[in-house]
Design a protein around this motif. Structure first.
Motif, short mmCIF file in Angstrom:
data_model
loop_
_atom_site.label_atom_id
_atom_site.label_comp_id
_atom_site.label_asym_id
_atom_site.label_seq_id
_atom_site.Cartn_x
_atom_site.Cartn_y
_atom_site.Cartn_z
N LEU A 1 25.19 5.31 -39.41
CA LEU A 1 24.03 5.50 -40.30
C LEU A 1 24.21 4.73 -41.61
CD1 LEU A 1 22.83 9.19 -39.97
CD2 LEU A 1 21.42 7.14 -39.91
N LYS A 2 25.42 4.81 -42.18
CA LYS A 2 25.69 4.06 -43.41
C LYS A 2 25.54 2.56 -43.17
CE LYS A 2 28.82 6.90 -46.13
NZ LYS A 2 30.19 7.01 -46.65
N ALA B 1 23.77 1.12 -40.90
CA ALA B 1 22.35 0.82 -40.69
C ALA B 1 21.62 0.71 -42.03
CB ALA B 1 21.70 1.89 -39.81
N PHE B 2 21.94 1.62 -42.97
CA PHE B 2 21.30 1.54 -44.28
C PHE B 2 21.66 0.24 -44.99
CE2 PHE B 2 21.63 1.74 -48.87
CZ PHE B 2 20.28 1.88 -49.17
N ALA C 1 19.96 -2.67 -43.47
CA ALA C 1 18.54 -2.67 -43.84
C ALA C 1 18.35 -3.13 -45.29
CB ALA C 1 17.94 -1.28 -43.64
N LYS D 1 19.70 10.40 -44.64
CA LYS D 1 18.29 10.74 -44.40
C LYS D 1 17.46 9.47 -44.53
CE LYS D 1 18.48 15.37 -46.47
NZ LYS D 1 17.98 16.15 -47.61
N GLU D 2 16.95 9.00 -43.42
CA GLU D 2 16.17 7.76 -43.46
C GLU D 2 14.97 7.87 -44.39
OE1 GLU D 2 15.58 5.28 -39.99
OE2 GLU D 2 17.13 6.44 -38.94
N GLU D 3 14.45 9.07 -44.57
CA GLU D 3 13.32 9.22 -45.48
C GLU D 3 13.72 8.97 -46.94
OE1 GLU D 3 14.67 13.55 -44.55
OE2 GLU D 3 14.49 11.68 -43.44
N ASP D 4 15.03 9.01 -47.25
CA ASP D 4 15.52 8.69 -48.60
C ASP D 4 15.79 7.21 -48.80
OD1 ASP D 4 15.38 11.33 -49.40
OD2 ASP D 4 17.55 11.68 -49.38
N TRP D 5 15.80 6.43 -47.74
CA TRP D 5 16.14 5.02 -47.86
C TRP D 5 15.22 4.27 -48.80
CZ3 TRP D 5 17.99 2.91 -42.43
CH2 TRP D 5 19.13 3.62 -42.04
#
Length: 153
Positions: A10-11, A13-14, A17, A120-124
């Motif tokens: 996840l990290k 991926a962020f 991105a 949390k992808e919504e926090d990205w």
């Protein structure tokens, strides 16, 4: 709760991105830059971006193993405080000789974004909106100030 592997993915991926999002942005000198791993050209002086499960921060980190040299670097930044604040349009925290997450003594000039999680992808979008203008401002500052730090190379 995430496994270590899931958390790492996840990290990654962020940061991938974020890197892709900011990649088209050229440096203050008109060059392509790896914004996530920004190179200052001075050993033990980094622009650090960090996000975890509770918050995020961006800052200038001085990690020289000699705390005396670290303090000299910190004092040099103090000379540029007003100029730095002008680029950032905000006041950051200044901490001389703190212990980092790896139990090393570092000094930091930084700002924090509380209550966000890289998991949390919504926090990205909040994280990207936090990091992008500040890393660009640090680059603009560094374009003007780097020569004054050449003695520390």
């Amino acid at each position: 709760m995430y496994s270590k592997d899931q958390a790492s993915k996840l990290k990654q991926a962020f940061w991938t991105a974020f890197g892709q999002y900011i990649a088209p942005q050229l440096s203050a000198e008109g060059l392509r830059v790896n914004w996530v791993n920004y190179k200052t050209g001075i050993k033990h002086l980094h622009f650090k971006l960090h996000a975890d499960k509770k918050s995020a921060f961006i800052g200038i980190e001085l990690s020289h193993p000699d705390t005396g040299v670290q303090e000299l670097l910190f004092e040099q930044f103090k000379e540029f405080r007003n100029i730095l604040n002008g680029y950032l349009n905000e006041d950051w925290e200044w901490q001389l000789h703190m212990t980092d997450e790896n139990h090393k003594i570092v000094s930091r000039i930084f700002t924090t974004l509380p209550d966000v999680s890289v998991f949390k992808e919504e926090d990205w979008p909040k994280l990207i909106s936090f990091f992008k203008p500040r890393i660009i401002a640090l680059d603009e500052f560094w374009c003007d100030a780097a020569q004054s730090f050449e003695v520390f190379k």
